[in-house]
Design an enzyme around this catalytic site. Structure first.
Site, PDB file in Angstrom:
ATOM      1  N   THR A  53       0.864  -1.200  -0.146  1.00 18.96           N
ATOM      2  CA  THR A  53      -0.227  -0.003   0.116  1.00 18.96           C
ATOM      3  C   THR A  53       0.780   1.293  -0.073  1.00 18.96           C
ATOM      4  O   THR A  53       0.489   2.275  -0.739  1.00 18.96           O
ATOM      5  CB  THR A  53      -1.056   0.025   1.281  1.00 18.96           C
ATOM      6  OG1 THR A  53      -1.911  -1.026   1.169  1.00 18.96           O
ATOM      7  CG2 THR A  53      -1.716   1.205   1.168  1.00 18.96           C
ATOM      8  N   ASP A  99      -0.357  -6.837   5.244  1.00 16.64           N
ATOM      9  CA  ASP A  99      -1.002  -8.056   5.482  1.00 16.64           C
ATOM     10  C   ASP A  99      -0.179  -9.194   6.058  1.00 16.64           C
ATOM     11  O   ASP A  99      -0.677  -9.860   6.865  1.00 16.64           O
ATOM     12  CB  ASP A  99      -1.693  -8.502   4.057  1.00 16.64           C
ATOM     13  CG  ASP A  99      -2.964  -7.956   3.454  1.00 16.64           C
ATOM     14  OD1 ASP A  99      -3.524  -7.062   4.413  1.00 16.64           O
ATOM     15  OD2 ASP A  99      -3.518  -7.950   2.523  1.00 16.64           O
ATOM     16  N   SER A 149       1.972  -7.771  -0.629  1.00 13.39           N
ATOM     17  CA  SER A 149       2.552  -8.803   0.526  1.00 13.39           C
ATOM     18  C   SER A 149       1.795 -10.129   0.560  1.00 13.39           C
ATOM     19  O   SER A 149       2.305 -11.267   1.180  1.00 13.39           O
ATOM     20  CB  SER A 149       2.671  -8.027   1.943  1.00 13.39           C
ATOM     21  OG  SER A 149       1.154  -8.118   2.392  1.00 13.39           O
TER      22      SER A 149
END
Length: 327
Positions: A11, A87, A54
């Site tokens: 992100t 994540d 991820s």
């Protein structure tokens, strides 16, 4: 001297959509958006790794990053920063902590709000992580997660919210430090653990498959049948302090005769117990059947640790000893 910055996507690097997918910022793009980096005592040396969500990271990929980071330390870097998606960050940080041999800090960070949104948190997190990575106070602490001006030990940190910028927390211990007016303040210094000896090679990781089984209400255990034929280890995310339905106890006991089976709690905080309850399916019953006490480790970190131990050829006694560090 420098801080080695490795960028893995996530992100923090998302820059909107393109006809071909998602546009990604490079490490140079990320650092240009961070006021304050010029005030660091050492520069950042940027290495862009393949940018992936991820969710697509692997243990083998992260071990390659650790190798590159070790080379940077050998070349004079004072610390390491890795940016990635949030994540799986709690798992990758724990993996790094188990294999990082250096006193220099290895800091992982990311973002919950991407750069196209109002109030992205990535720049502040990156600046904080860089400050920690070049701070003498952060030496000898292993892998650290820096988010929201808090410093977390990799062994305790959890992602606790799907969207909040304060998602990372350490339920069992709290953050070990904070950044206050840009200064790194270490509040407590947990001792380094022994870690996992040796280097797990990709083919050994492929041959060391570990299942994670979460016990649920009215669980019939059907998914456990034949598991020892397809996997080399099992982590059980049990109720509360380490309980399962009584009908599952002999099934897990039989599995523990063939493969290592680690008992953890699905609650997200606290340790499994050892000898408080005695009914069938209780923690004392399961441990007597050969399950391994996972202590304070949550199921996700326990799976990472067990897979590393299996991939490096550790036996049952060594596996029990490694998990004993987390009691």
């Amino acid at each position: 001297m420098s801080v080695a910055l490795f960028t893995l996507g996530g992100t923090i690097s998302m820059a909107g959509r393109t006809p071909d997918g998602v546009a990604r910022l490079t490490g140079a793009d990320l650092t240009e958006a961070v006021p304050g980096l010029a005030g660091l005592p050492v520069p950042l040396e940027i290495q862009d790794i393949e940018a992936v969500p991820s969710a697509n990271l692997t243990l083998a990929k992260m071990l390659d990053v650790v190798d590159a980071a070790s080379k940077a330390i050998s070349n004079g870097a004072t610390g390491v920063v890795v940016t990635q998606g949030s994540d799986t960050l709690e798992e990758t940080a724990f993996l790094v902590d188990q294999v990082w041999p250096h006193s220099q800090p290895f800091v992982l960070t990311g973002a919950m709000r991407n750069p196209t949104l109002a109030g992205p948190d990535g720049p502040a997190n990156l600046l904080a992580a860089a400050r920690v990575a070049c701070s003498p106070a952060a030496r000898d602490l292993g892998a650290l997660v820096v988010f929201n001006d808090q410093i977390h030990a990799a062994r305790w940190v959890r992602k606790t919210h799907s969207t909040s910028t304060a998602t990372f927390a350490s339920p069992n211990a709290g953050p070990i430090g904070q950044l206050v007016e840009g200064q790194v303040r270490i509040l407590t210094r947990p001792g380094r653990q022994d870690g996992v000896p040796g280097r797990a090679e990709p083919e050994d990781l492929d041959a060391a498959q570990v299942a994670l089984y979460t016990v649920t209400l009215d669980d019939d255990g059907v998914l456990l049948k034949g598991l020892a034929d397809t996997h080399q280890g099992l982590v059980v995310a049990a109720y509360g302090v380490g309980h399962v339905p009584a009908a599952l106890a002999p099934v897990l006991g039989e599995l523990a005769e063939r493969i290592p089976v680690v008992l953890t709690s699905r609650t997200g905080g606290g340790s499994v117990l050892r000898n408080t309850y005695n009914s069938p399916g209780s923690e004392s019953d399961l441990l007597a059947r050969g399950l391994i006490d996972g202590g304070f480790l949550d199921p996700y970190k326990a799976r990472v640790l067990l897979r590393l131990l299996l991939a490096t050829g550790e036996g049952q006694d060594e596996i029990i000893g490694a998990f004993a560090q987390h009691h």
